[in-house]
Design an enzyme around this catalytic site. Structure first.
Site, mmCIF file in Angstrom:
data_model
loop_
_atom_site.group_PDB
_atom_site.id
_atom_site.type_symbol
_atom_site.label_atom_id
_atom_site.label_comp_id
_atom_site.label_asym_id
_atom_site.label_seq_id
_atom_site.Cartn_x
_atom_site.Cartn_y
_atom_site.Cartn_z
ATOM 1 N N LEU A 1 0.829 -1.206 0.000
ATOM 2 C CA LEU A 1 0.000 0.000 0.000
ATOM 3 C C LEU A 1 0.859 1.250 0.000
ATOM 4 C CD1 LEU A 1 -1.578 0.593 3.550
ATOM 5 C CD2 LEU A 1 0.403 -0.858 3.134
ATOM 6 N N CYS A 2 0.216 2.352 -0.398
ATOM 7 C CA CYS A 2 0.794 3.693 -0.370
ATOM 8 C C CYS A 2 2.050 3.763 -1.239
ATOM 9 C CB CYS A 2 1.040 4.117 1.069
ATOM 10 S SG CYS A 2 1.151 5.900 1.301
#
Length: 290
Positions: free
Chosen positions: A184-185
């Site tokens: 993620l991110c």
């Protein structure tokens, strides 16, 4: 320094290095996450299935203007997904590219979130003495107990994961052996390391969530979250490698494309943890071979 200041805060441990501004932390770091409990407690306990967490062991990302951003692994993005996977009964192993301790952005720790803090305390012995990723990669095979590879976010992932051959080997193994990749991110920077011999991305054609370039070129600079322009842009690099982006904004979105499970930001950490626990628990209960 006033909490209204949008000036990056000097890191006294390194020349020309900076933490995010007080104002930006007020905007981005709430005291509690949206964690609301786990849903698969003990579901795969005793299965022996493990999650390999690849964390950066680097602290400083050099920006285009020569300043250093004092970064690392984002605590919410690392710990909240693991809360769900740990509760389900998966065993957790931490590895870093060098085998040196993993670096955390402790300035992003939610001060009043007991679940995240407890997860940090539980993981800390491995954070301090992680496995060496090259040694882990050497031992991987079709009979490995690792069901998934998890790469947390934090700008630190952009320092040493995108071009690391051992990261590439591990992610390539996951694709070859029908295992899962969770990230993620800024963690999807690691996907850039997985390439065929001719340089073609192993993830070409996959759709992923990622932190929006628009924030890293706009608001994050404007409010002093980062001390200057990024050295390179994550979304731009992913698209250049043939991946597709599932999001343009930071809304907490998550996405599954085959065995790739992704989220867009810290706002997605809880939802990604739930999604990962759902998918991996179902996989084990269905008696799949991994």
């Amino acid at each position: 320094m006033s909490s209204d200041s949008q000036q990056p805060v000097p890191d006294r441990a390194e020349h020309n290095a900076f933490f995010p501004s007080e104002f930006s932390l007020g905007e981005y770091v709430p005291p509690q996450t949206d964690f609301d409990g786990t849903e698969h407690d003990g579901a795969v306990a005793g299965s022996g299935k493990r999650i390999l967490v690849i964390q950066t062991d680097e602290r400083y990302l050099q920006m285009k203007n020569g300043t250093l951003f004092s970064t690392g692994n984002h605590p919410v993005e690392t710990l909240l997904p693991l809360v769900h996977l740990d509760a389900a009964g998966f065993e957790i192993d931490v590895a870093t590219p060098s085998g040196n301790l993993a670096k955390f952005e402790l300035w992003a720790m939610p001060a009043k979130d007991e679940a995240v803090q407890q997860a940090y305390d539980k993981l800390l012995p491995q954070v301090l003495e992680p496995k060496n990723l090259a040694e882990v990669a050497d031992d991987l095979g079709p009979d490995s107990d690792y069901l998934a590879v998890f790469v947390p976010g934090g700008h630190g992932a952009m320092i040493d994961l995108a071009d690391n051959p051992d990261v590439g080997r591990v992610l390539g193994w996951a694709l070859d052996e029908d295992r899962f990749v969770i990230t993620l991110c800024h963690g999807p920077a690691a996907l850039l390391a997985a390439n065929d011999a001719d340089g073609t991305s192993r993830f070409a054609g996959y759709t992923t969530c990622a932190f929006p370039d628009a924030l890293d070129t706009g608001a994050n600079v404007d409010i002093g979250y980062i001390p200057g322009p990024m050295p390179w842009l994550l979304g731009e690099a992913l698209v250049a490698k043939g991946l597709k982006l599932a999001n343009e904004e930071m809304t907490g979105a998550v996405h599954q494309d085959r065995n790739l499970l992704t989220g867009d930001s810290p706002l997605a950490a809880n939802a990604l943890g739930k999604l990962s626990a759902d998918v991996l628990t179902a996989y084990v209960k269905d008696g799949k071979s991994a």
